[in-house]
Design a protein around this motif. Structure first.
Motif, PDB file in Angstrom:
ATOM      1  N   PRO A 117       0.834  -1.204   0.000  1.00  0.00           N
ATOM      2  CA  PRO A 117       0.000   0.000   0.000  1.00  0.00           C
ATOM      3  C   PRO A 117       0.871   1.258   0.000  1.00  0.00           C
ATOM      4  O   PRO A 117       1.988   1.251   0.546  1.00  0.00           O
ATOM      5  CB  PRO A 117      -0.801  -0.121   1.304  1.00  0.00           C
ATOM      6  N   VAL A 118       0.386   2.325  -0.622  1.00  0.00           N
ATOM      7  CA  VAL A 118       1.134   3.580  -0.703  1.00  0.00           C
ATOM      8  C   VAL A 118       0.258   4.722  -0.195  1.00  0.00           C
ATOM      9  O   VAL A 118      -0.963   4.599  -0.109  1.00  0.00           O
ATOM     10  CB  VAL A 118       1.590   3.872  -2.149  1.00  0.00           C
ATOM     11  N   TRP A 119       0.911   5.841   0.129  1.00  0.00           N
ATOM     12  CA  TRP A 119       0.148   7.001   0.580  1.00  0.00           C
ATOM     13  C   TRP A 119      -0.520   7.724  -0.590  1.00  0.00           C
ATOM     14  O   TRP A 119      -1.711   8.042  -0.527  1.00  0.00           O
ATOM     15  CB  TRP A 119       1.074   7.971   1.319  1.00  0.00           C
ATOM     16  N   PHE A 120       0.220   7.971  -1.657  1.00  0.00           N
ATOM     17  CA  PHE A 120      -0.316   8.833  -2.706  1.00  0.00           C
ATOM     18  C   PHE A 120      -0.251   8.245  -4.125  1.00  0.00           C
ATOM     19  O   PHE A 120      -1.234   8.308  -4.854  1.00  0.00           O
ATOM     20  CB  PHE A 120       0.434  10.181  -2.695  1.00  0.00           C
ATOM     21  N   TRP A 121       0.909   7.705  -4.524  1.00  0.00           N
ATOM     22  CA  TRP A 121       1.032   7.284  -5.922  1.00  0.00           C
ATOM     23  C   TRP A 121       1.683   5.906  -6.019  1.00  0.00           C
ATOM     24  O   TRP A 121       2.621   5.629  -5.286  1.00  0.00           O
ATOM     25  CB  TRP A 121       1.886   8.317  -6.690  1.00  0.00           C
ATOM     26  N   SER A 159      -5.552   0.882  -3.063  1.00  0.00           N
ATOM     27  CA  SER A 159      -4.415   0.679  -2.173  1.00  0.00           C
ATOM     28  C   SER A 159      -3.636   1.941  -1.826  1.00  0.00           C
ATOM     29  O   SER A 159      -2.570   1.859  -1.235  1.00  0.00           O
ATOM     30  CB  SER A 159      -3.461  -0.349  -2.792  1.00  0.00           C
ATOM     31  N   SER A 160      -4.146   3.120  -2.211  1.00  0.00           N
ATOM     32  CA  SER A 160      -3.540   4.388  -1.792  1.00  0.00           C
ATOM     33  C   SER A 160      -4.480   5.056  -0.799  1.00  0.00           C
ATOM     34  O   SER A 160      -5.631   4.629  -0.623  1.00  0.00           O
ATOM     35  CB  SER A 160      -3.336   5.311  -2.997  1.00  0.00           C
ATOM     36  N   LEU A 161      -4.030   6.113  -0.160  1.00  0.00           N
ATOM     37  CA  LEU A 161      -4.880   6.822   0.793  1.00  0.00           C
ATOM     38  C   LEU A 161      -6.154   7.319   0.116  1.00  0.00           C
ATOM     39  O   LEU A 161      -7.258   7.148   0.639  1.00  0.00           O
ATOM     40  CB  LEU A 161      -4.115   8.004   1.400  1.00  0.00           C
TER      41      LEU A 161
END
Length: 276
Positions: A117-121, A159-161
């Motif tokens: 998972p990632v925060w933004f991209w 899977s991003s914020l």
């Protein structure tokens, strides 16, 4: 609460949510002929019905705890467990839809193969980026197929914020209004006999090799793992229950032969089951 009463309550809950969001939408275009606060009554009613259903399911489970049923694993290869009943019950935070002892698993063929998972991209990924996507789903026992559908699309990951916020605040609400099949996505239900049923959710679109009425044997391929329904990434949602109707069934504990019930984050390897 009887089976019929639970079914009617589930239908009433979806209708109340539909009324609530329909009037919210209408309110953007016209002045509704009643006070703003009255518009919240359907939502409050839907929440109350949901609490009633959850309380009823909890009471049934506590009064007559079902015995665990040992079956084969629904996959082969190396996987990791998520939302496991080994850590908490109900595993997904609700007794609804027979999910009391459900488990989510995702493929982990090797370290780093599954995108983290990632925060933004990137905001979202295609299902094929995940090793679980398309992985074979196997019958956990000799059984009869009682329900099989695979017409819903496999959506991008959440899977991003931003993706997760969309999932919880927009998509999840919409799928709840759409009913059970929109929540679990493409799915298969097997009758294992002796009042036990297995359900596989989030099946890959167009992957099913079986249909209702078919007899299958343990280890037989049913379809592929997908990302349909209420799913943030391709994974297998598996559960046992005491009836074929998700709106009224009670969850049943499972144990995978040779594996048991893997805990959250636990990696395990399932061997292929010969189908004869």
């Amino acid at each position: 609460m009887s089976v019929r009463q639970r079914k009617l309550a589930a239908l009433a809950q979806r209708l109340l949510w539909l009324i609530f969001f329909a009037q919210v939408t209408a309110g953007f275009f016209v002045d509704l002929p009643y006070d703003y606060w009255l518009g919240w009554l359907p939502a409050l009613g839907a929440i109350a019905v949901g609490l009633l259903l959850s309380r009823s399911a909890r009471r049934r489970t506590e009064a007559e705890p079902p015995a665990p049923v040992e079956v084969e694993a629904p996959v082969t290869g190396r996987w990791s467990a998520l939302n496991s009943p080994a850590d908490k019950v109900p595993s997904h935070g609700t007794h609804g839809l027979g999910q009391t002892y459900a488990i989510d698993i995702t493929a982990e063929p090797e370290e780093g193969a599954r995108p983290a998972p990632v925060w933004f991209w990137p905001v979202a990924r295609h299902g094929a980026a995940y090793p679980a996507f398309g992985a074979p789903l196997l019958a956990v026992a000799d059984a009869t197929v009682v329900h099989a559908e695979d017409g819903q699309r496999d959506h991008l990951s959440r899977s991003s914020l931003l993706g997760v916020l969309y999932f919880w605040l927009v998509e999840g609400v919409g799928r709840s209004i759409g009913g059970t099949r929109r929540i679990v996505g493409n799915h298969v239900v097997l009758d294992l006999g002796e009042g036990t049923y297995a359900m596989y959710a989030h099946v890959q679109r167009g992957s099913l090799a079986v249909r209702a009425g078919d007899r299958v044997v343990a280890g037989q391929r049913l379809g592929g793992c997908g990302n349909s329904g209420n799913s943030t990434e391709p994974h297998v949602h598996f559960q046992l229950m005491d009836g074929p109707d998700l709106d009224t069934a009670r969850g049943v504990p499972f144990s995978w032969r040779g594996i048991g019930v893997p805990a959250n984050g636990e990696e395990f390897t399932a061997a292929a089951e010969a189908t004869g």
